[in-house]
Motif scaffolding. Structure first.
Motif, PDB file in Angstrom:
ATOM      1  N   VAL A  45       0.839  -1.200   0.000  1.00  0.00           N
ATOM      2  CA  VAL A  45       0.000   0.000   0.000  1.00  0.00           C
ATOM      3  C   VAL A  45       0.872   1.248   0.000  1.00  0.00           C
ATOM      4  CG1 VAL A  45      -1.681   1.355   1.318  1.00  0.00           C
ATOM      5  CG2 VAL A  45      -1.951  -1.118   1.126  1.00  0.00           C
ATOM      6  N   ALA A  46       1.916   1.239   0.823  1.00  0.00           N
ATOM      7  CA  ALA A  46       2.792   2.408   0.949  1.00  0.00           C
ATOM      8  C   ALA A  46       3.437   2.774  -0.379  1.00  0.00           C
ATOM      9  CB  ALA A  46       3.860   2.152   2.012  1.00  0.00           C
ATOM     10  N   VAL A  47       4.010   1.800  -1.063  1.00  0.00           N
ATOM     11  CA  VAL A  47       4.717   2.119  -2.299  1.00  0.00           C
ATOM     12  C   VAL A  47       3.738   2.485  -3.415  1.00  0.00           C
ATOM     13  CG1 VAL A  47       6.785   0.793  -1.731  1.00  0.00           C
ATOM     14  CG2 VAL A  47       4.899  -0.351  -2.901  1.00  0.00           C
ATOM     15  N   HIS A  48       2.532   1.928  -3.379  1.00  0.00           N
ATOM     16  CA  HIS A  48       1.522   2.341  -4.359  1.00  0.00           C
ATOM     17  C   HIS A  48       1.066   3.773  -4.100  1.00  0.00           C
ATOM     18  CE1 HIS A  48       1.251  -1.893  -5.564  1.00  0.00           C
ATOM     19  NE2 HIS A  48       0.645  -1.446  -6.652  1.00  0.00           N
ATOM     20  N   ILE A  49       0.950   4.145  -2.839  1.00  0.00           N
ATOM     21  CA  ILE A  49       0.595   5.525  -2.504  1.00  0.00           C
ATOM     22  C   ILE A  49       1.681   6.473  -2.997  1.00  0.00           C
ATOM     23  CG2 ILE A  49       0.334   7.153  -0.583  1.00  0.00           C
ATOM     24  CD1 ILE A  49      -1.139   4.936   0.927  1.00  0.00           C
ATOM     25  N   GLY A  50       2.934   6.102  -2.821  1.00  0.00           N
ATOM     26  CA  GLY A  50       4.026   6.933  -3.321  1.00  0.00           C
ATOM     27  C   GLY A  50       3.947   7.140  -4.818  1.00  0.00           C
ATOM     28  N   SER A  51       3.701   6.055  -5.567  1.00  0.00           N
ATOM     29  CA  SER A  51       3.568   6.151  -7.026  1.00  0.00           C
ATOM     30  C   SER A  51       2.369   7.009  -7.414  1.00  0.00           C
ATOM     31  CB  SER A  51       3.420   4.749  -7.635  1.00  0.00           C
ATOM     32  OG  SER A  51       4.554   3.948  -7.361  1.00  0.00           O
ATOM     33  N   LEU A  52       1.266   6.841  -6.675  1.00  0.00           N
ATOM     34  CA  LEU A  52       0.055   7.618  -6.948  1.00  0.00           C
ATOM     35  C   LEU A  52       0.298   9.107  -6.726  1.00  0.00           C
ATOM     36  CD1 LEU A  52      -3.015   7.698  -7.528  1.00  0.00           C
ATOM     37  CD2 LEU A  52      -3.369   7.384  -5.063  1.00  0.00           C
ATOM     38  N   LEU A  53       0.953   9.465  -5.647  1.00  0.00           N
ATOM     39  CA  LEU A  53       1.246  10.870  -5.374  1.00  0.00           C
ATOM     40  C   LEU A  53       2.140  11.463  -6.461  1.00  0.00           C
ATOM     41  CD1 LEU A  53       1.878  10.722  -1.520  1.00  0.00           C
ATOM     42  CD2 LEU A  53      -0.132  11.628  -2.692  1.00  0.00           C
ATOM     43  N   ALA A  54       3.068  10.661  -6.978  1.00  0.00           N
ATOM     44  CA  ALA A  54       3.973  11.146  -8.018  1.00  0.00           C
ATOM     45  C   ALA A  54       3.222  11.490  -9.299  1.00  0.00           C
ATOM     46  CB  ALA A  54       5.052  10.096  -8.308  1.00  0.00           C
ATOM     47  N   VAL A  55       2.336  10.601  -9.737  1.00  0.00           N
ATOM     48  CA  VAL A  55       1.630  10.854 -10.996  1.00  0.00           C
ATOM     49  C   VAL A  55       0.613  11.982 -10.828  1.00  0.00           C
ATOM     50  CG1 VAL A  55      -0.214   9.133 -10.666  1.00  0.00           C
ATOM     51  CG2 VAL A  55       0.536   9.709 -12.973  1.00  0.00           C
ATOM     52  N   ILE A  56       0.014  12.097  -9.652  1.00  0.00           N
ATOM     53  CA  ILE A  56      -0.914  13.206  -9.402  1.00  0.00           C
ATOM     54  C   ILE A  56      -0.174  14.536  -9.408  1.00  0.00           C
ATOM     55  CG2 ILE A  56      -2.384  14.290  -7.659  1.00  0.00           C
ATOM     56  CD1 ILE A  56      -3.343  11.489  -6.887  1.00  0.00           C
ATOM     57  N   LEU A  57       0.975  14.593  -8.751  1.00  0.00           N
ATOM     58  CA  LEU A  57       1.748  15.837  -8.708  1.00  0.00           C
ATOM     59  C   LEU A  57       2.241  16.213 -10.097  1.00  0.00           C
ATOM     60  CD1 LEU A  57       3.042  18.107  -7.032  1.00  0.00           C
ATOM     61  CD2 LEU A  57       5.051  16.637  -6.745  1.00  0.00           C
ATOM     62  N   ILE A 214       1.680  -2.930  11.349  1.00  0.00           N
ATOM     63  CA  ILE A 214       2.219  -1.923  10.440  1.00  0.00           C
ATOM     64  C   ILE A 214       3.544  -1.391  10.976  1.00  0.00           C
ATOM     65  CG2 ILE A 214       1.847   0.336   9.380  1.00  0.00           C
ATOM     66  CD1 ILE A 214      -1.142  -0.230   9.477  1.00  0.00           C
ATOM     67  N   ASP A 215       4.562  -1.451  10.135  1.00  0.00           N
ATOM     68  CA  ASP A 215       5.857  -0.843  10.444  1.00  0.00           C
ATOM     69  C   ASP A 215       5.844   0.564   9.850  1.00  0.00           C
ATOM     70  OD1 ASP A 215       8.478   0.003  10.607  1.00  0.00           O
ATOM     71  OD2 ASP A 215       9.353  -1.910   9.996  1.00  0.00           O
ATOM     72  N   TRP A 216       5.526   1.553  10.678  1.00  0.00           N
ATOM     73  CA  TRP A 216       5.316   2.908  10.169  1.00  0.00           C
ATOM     74  C   TRP A 216       6.592   3.514   9.601  1.00  0.00           C
ATOM     75  CZ3 TRP A 216       0.652   4.335   9.119  1.00  0.00           C
ATOM     76  CH2 TRP A 216      -0.420   3.820   9.843  1.00  0.00           C
ATOM     77  N   GLN A 217       7.748   3.161  10.139  1.00  0.00           N
ATOM     78  CA  GLN A 217       9.004   3.688   9.611  1.00  0.00           C
ATOM     79  C   GLN A 217       9.249   3.172   8.200  1.00  0.00           C
ATOM     80  OE1 GLN A 217      12.411   2.952  12.084  1.00  0.00           O
ATOM     81  NE2 GLN A 217      13.844   3.955  10.690  1.00  0.00           N
ATOM     82  N   ALA A 218       9.031   1.870   8.000  1.00  0.00           N
ATOM     83  CA  ALA A 218       9.182   1.286   6.667  1.00  0.00           C
ATOM     84  C   ALA A 218       8.146   1.859   5.706  1.00  0.00           C
ATOM     85  CB  ALA A 218       9.051  -0.232   6.741  1.00  0.00           C
ATOM     86  N   MET A 219       6.926   2.058   6.188  1.00  0.00           N
ATOM     87  CA  MET A 219       5.869   2.636   5.356  1.00  0.00           C
ATOM     88  C   MET A 219       6.256   4.037   4.885  1.00  0.00           C
ATOM     89  SD  MET A 219       2.730   0.927   5.148  1.00  0.00           S
ATOM     90  CE  MET A 219       1.387   2.051   5.513  1.00  0.00           C
ATOM     91  N   GLY A 220       6.723   4.876   5.805  1.00  0.00           N
ATOM     92  CA  GLY A 220       7.080   6.244   5.452  1.00  0.00           C
ATOM     93  C   GLY A 220       8.220   6.304   4.460  1.00  0.00           C
ATOM     94  N   LEU A 221       9.251   5.481   4.689  1.00  0.00           N
ATOM     95  CA  LEU A 221      10.387   5.447   3.765  1.00  0.00           C
ATOM     96  C   LEU A 221       9.956   4.912   2.409  1.00  0.00           C
ATOM     97  CD1 LEU A 221      13.408   5.922   3.355  1.00  0.00           C
ATOM     98  CD2 LEU A 221      13.822   3.617   4.269  1.00  0.00           C
ATOM     99  N   GLY A 222       9.075   3.922   2.419  1.00  0.00           N
ATOM    100  CA  GLY A 222       8.579   3.359   1.162  1.00  0.00           C
ATOM    101  C   GLY A 222       7.808   4.376   0.348  1.00  0.00           C
ATOM    102  N   VAL A 223       6.942   5.144   1.004  1.00  0.00           N
ATOM    103  CA  VAL A 223       6.185   6.190   0.317  1.00  0.00           C
ATOM    104  C   VAL A 223       7.123   7.218  -0.300  1.00  0.00           C
ATOM    105  CG1 VAL A 223       4.605   8.138   0.631  1.00  0.00           C
ATOM    106  CG2 VAL A 223       4.098   5.944   1.709  1.00  0.00           C
ATOM    107  N   LEU A 224       8.090   7.691   0.484  1.00  0.00           N
ATOM    108  CA  LEU A 224       9.004   8.726   0.017  1.00  0.00           C
ATOM    109  C   LEU A 224       9.823   8.262  -1.178  1.00  0.00           C
ATOM    110  CD1 LEU A 224      10.398  11.478   0.329  1.00  0.00           C
ATOM    111  CD2 LEU A 224      11.969  10.403   1.966  1.00  0.00           C
TER     112      LEU A 224
END
Length: 266
Positions: A45-57, A214-224
């Protein structure tokens, strides 16, 4: 997940989500080579959110224009190029939603194996080459029309099969239907927004209902990292695709598919 695994998988997801080379084919390689356990649903979910934010921006101006034009077409009956494009993207999303809902369990039970990914990486790579060779390169995304949009949407539904590459199969269909290379890529990227958003919401629902840790640190780094790599990928791909064409990606897919076949079957 250790930090190296988070970094590598997030970068792979970001770079491969929008290139016509299949992110699923690449995501199985680290696990196979390094013996890593599955990264888990929350990280997906985290890495998909990151990709989604990139294409939206990246397409923020186009998205705002389409939303405004679409609302004007609904409430005021005013049609424009932007409103038509918005309707076509909505139409192109429907096949993936319907077929995904009906075939999700069957795909997960029978088509998730690495052998399937290896074969589809090669087969749809050859189709990408054929689409590139057949390309008339006459139309922009604003000239596609609803029939072509629907056909591209039907092609997108094939991406439920791992190894197909959502961006690859939609660009292949768009090229075969006469869109310019850059227009095919832009249409494919805009189409990805509702699909990635829907997938992230469904995965998020599963996380909540199944009580995943949920590993929030891994999630945050994955999104970024997935956000940064996806944004860079979109930018440079659109800059070079008209000059370069799809041949380098076809060659890469064939090499990767053969490597996977050898790795899996030998």
């Amino acid at each position: 997940m250790d930090t190296l695994q988070v970094i590598l998988l997030a970068l792979i997801q970001g770079f491969t989500e929008f290139l016509p080379i299949s992110s699923s084919a690449h995501l199985i390689l680290p696990a196979q080579l390094f013996g890593w356990e599955d990264q888990g649903l929350s990280f997906d979910v985290a890495v998909h959110i990151g990709s989604l934010l990139a294409v939206i921006l990246y397409f923020r101006k186009e998205i705002v224009a389409m939303i405004k034009a679409w609302l004007a077409s609904v409430f005021k009956g005013v049609q424009s190029d932007d409103s038509k494009l918005a309707w076509w993207i909505i139409l192109a999303t429907i096949p993936a939603v319907v077929i995904g809902f009906l075939a999700k369990d069957w795909v997960e039970n029978y088509l998730r194996g690495p052998g399937v990914i290896a074969i589809t990486t090669v087969v749809f790579g050859l189709l990408l080459w054929l689409g590139d060779r057949m390309a008339k390169c006459e139309l922009t995304e604003y000239q596609a029309g609803w029939k072509k949009a629907l056909l591209i949407g039907l092609a997108q539904a094939l991406a439920l099969i791992p190894g197909t590459s959502r961006s690859g199969v939609t660009m292949t269909a768009a090229l075969m239907l006469g869109l310019k290379k850059e227009a095919a890529a832009r249409f494919s990227f805009l189409m990805s927004i509702p699909v990635i958003l829907g997938a992230a919401l469904l995965m998020g629902k599963d996380i909540i209902s199944e009580g995943h840790v949920i590993d929030w640190q891994a999630m945050g780094l994955g999104v970024l990292l997935s956000f940064l790599s996806a944004y860079v990928c979109i930018h440079f791909f659109l800059k070079i695709i008209s000059r370069m064409g799809m041949t380098p990606f076809v060659i890469y897919r064939l090499a990767l598919g053969l490597f996977l076949c050898g790795f899996i079957f030998l």
